[in-house]
Design a protein around this motif. Structure first.
Motif, PDB file in Angstrom:
ATOM      1  N   TYR A 203       0.824  -1.190   0.000  1.00  0.00           N
ATOM      2  CA  TYR A 203       0.000   0.000   0.000  1.00  0.00           C
ATOM      3  C   TYR A 203       0.874   1.263   0.000  1.00  0.00           C
ATOM      4  O   TYR A 203       2.070   1.225   0.270  1.00  0.00           O
ATOM      5  CB  TYR A 203      -0.925   0.021   1.234  1.00  0.00           C
ATOM      6  N   TRP A 204       0.201   2.384  -0.308  1.00  0.00           N
ATOM      7  CA  TRP A 204       0.793   3.700  -0.223  1.00  0.00           C
ATOM      8  C   TRP A 204       0.266   4.402   1.034  1.00  0.00           C
ATOM      9  O   TRP A 204      -0.913   4.303   1.360  1.00  0.00           O
ATOM     10  CB  TRP A 204       0.438   4.538  -1.451  1.00  0.00           C
ATOM     11  N   SER A 205       1.135   5.120   1.702  1.00  0.00           N
ATOM     12  CA  SER A 205       0.743   5.903   2.881  1.00  0.00           C
ATOM     13  C   SER A 205       0.958   7.385   2.581  1.00  0.00           C
ATOM     14  O   SER A 205       2.040   7.783   2.144  1.00  0.00           O
ATOM     15  CB  SER A 205       1.562   5.503   4.111  1.00  0.00           C
ATOM     16  N   TYR A 207       0.689  11.196   4.295  1.00  0.00           N
ATOM     17  CA  TYR A 207       0.702  11.853   5.599  1.00  0.00           C
ATOM     18  C   TYR A 207       0.348  13.331   5.423  1.00  0.00           C
ATOM     19  O   TYR A 207       0.953  14.038   4.611  1.00  0.00           O
ATOM     20  CB  TYR A 207       2.078  11.725   6.258  1.00  0.00           C
ATOM     21  N   GLN A 244      -2.689   9.929   8.874  1.00  0.00           N
ATOM     22  CA  GLN A 244      -2.062   8.909   8.034  1.00  0.00           C
ATOM     23  C   GLN A 244      -3.158   8.157   7.283  1.00  0.00           C
ATOM     24  O   GLN A 244      -3.998   7.494   7.890  1.00  0.00           O
ATOM     25  CB  GLN A 244      -1.238   7.940   8.876  1.00  0.00           C
ATOM     26  N   THR A 246      -3.839   5.292   4.465  1.00  0.00           N
ATOM     27  CA  THR A 246      -3.254   4.163   3.750  1.00  0.00           C
ATOM     28  C   THR A 246      -4.170   3.797   2.588  1.00  0.00           C
ATOM     29  O   THR A 246      -5.353   3.478   2.803  1.00  0.00           O
ATOM     30  CB  THR A 246      -3.063   2.957   4.678  1.00  0.00           C
ATOM     31  N   CYS A 247      -3.631   3.860   1.366  1.00  0.00           N
ATOM     32  CA  CYS A 247      -4.421   3.617   0.158  1.00  0.00           C
ATOM     33  C   CYS A 247      -3.840   2.434  -0.624  1.00  0.00           C
ATOM     34  O   CYS A 247      -2.657   2.120  -0.514  1.00  0.00           O
ATOM     35  CB  CYS A 247      -4.439   4.855  -0.741  1.00  0.00           C
TER      36      CYS A 247
END
Length: 342
Positions: A203-205, A207, A244, A246-247
């Motif tokens: 996943y991508w995070s 911020y 945050q 998460t995607c």
């Protein structure tokens, strides 16, 4: 049978169980009840407003009646309080008590008086907490270890962050917070000061760092750099939170630094497998309301999770605070460091 002269039925006698079943010997005569004389009725012109209050009461039959009650004399109590201010203990007494204060009770201890509050500003107080609850703990990260560090600036902040890694009560607080739903809507009316990304294994995070605004707050420069570096209670991350997100996929985010979060919306995405997050941003901080349309909208689809992190949370992304906050530009901080996510 004729009644004896002078004999009267005592209907108002105080008849108790000791006069019958629990009596040691037969009782020949009953005691007469002692009747207290009612207070003399005063006319309205004889009543003094300073001594009596008029109170409305409801009787058993439902009717209302106005009675007078004598006021309580508060002047005597006030005089007694002024005459006896209490005992003022020397500061050494509070210093000895501070050695037995638990981390979760530091706030209550600091609110006792000025002497207790002054002790919580000392370096020795926080180093004592660290030595008692954090020293030589395996769970403590190396960046928070104070065994070989003599830096005073921000010592309180580093000890509190270390306690959330090693102290059981604070660990339970973090675990309980993880089970609760995140509340990104609480970040509304906060200013965005930084945005960055991180690519994980699956996943991508993304911020988003927000800071709470205080319109009347002014940052005053310290008299000298040495005095500022000696502040134990310095906390550059005070009133800051990080969202945050998460995607499953990567989404580009436009520049948002300096803009204020005005709206947050979370809905189910297509397929009901993930969530979709809508973030609305506006320029300025005082004209943010629900009736104003956002100037910039960020839509993040396929959202797996959302977490709002406070500055004391173990997962909060901290930069190295080597320079005092009011002597640097907050938005000039580096977005990423080489070993930041390790």
């Amino acid at each position: 049978m004729p009644k004896k002269k002078g004999h009267k039925n005592n209907l108002n006698a105080d008849f108790t169980i000791n006069d019958s079943a629990n009596a040691l010997k037969p009782v020949g005569k009953l005691r007469k009840s002692v009747e207290t004389a009612p207070p003399p009725e005063l006319s309205w012109d004889q009543l003094q407003d300073e001594e009596y209050d008029l109170v409305e009461e409801i009787n058993e039959d439902g009717t209302k009646s106005i009675i007078r009650k004598k006021k309580r004399n508060h002047s005597k109590c006030e005089n007694n309080i002024d005459d006896s201010p209490g005992i003022v203990y020397p500061e050494i007494v509070w210093y000895l008590i501070s050695k037995f204060i638990k981390p979760e009770d530091v706030g209550r201890f600091a609110g006792i008086n000025r002497s207790a509050y002054a002790i919580t500003k000392r370096e020795s107080f926080w180093r004592s907490l660290y030595n008692k609850y954090c020293e030589n703990k395996l769970k403590l990260p190396d960046r928070l270890r104070l065994e070989n560090s003599y830096k005073v600036y921000g010592l309180r902040q580093r000890v509190i962050r270390a306690l959330y890694h090693t102290y059981k009560v604070f660990n339970m607080k973090v675990a309980h917070q993880a089970t609760q739903d995140s509340k990104p809507h609480e970040l509304v009316k906060r200013r965005c000061v930084n945005v960055w990304f991180h690519k994980g294994v699956q996943y991508w995070s993304i911020y988003f760092k927000f800071k709470k605004l205080h319109p009347l707050e002014r940052f005053e420069m310290a008299t000298s750099l040495i005095e500022e570096l000696g502040r134990v209670d310095a906390n550059p991350e005070e009133n800051s939170q990080v969202l945050q997100v998460t995607c499953h996929n990567f989404y580009e985010v436009p520049p948002l630094m300096g803009m204020t979060l005005s709206s947050v919306s979370v809905v189910l995405s297509q397929g009901f497998r993930y969530h979709r997050l809508h973030l609305g941003f506006n320029t300025g901080s005082h004209n943010v309301s629900r009736d104003i349309l956002p100037e910039c909208t960020v839509i993040l689809d396929s959202v797996v999770s959302m977490v709002v992190l406070d500055w004391w949370h173990p997962l909060y992304p901290h930069f190295d605070n080597t320079v005092p906050y009011n002597m640097r530009d907050e938005e000039a901080l580096p977005v990423l460091k080489k070993d930041f996510f390790n």
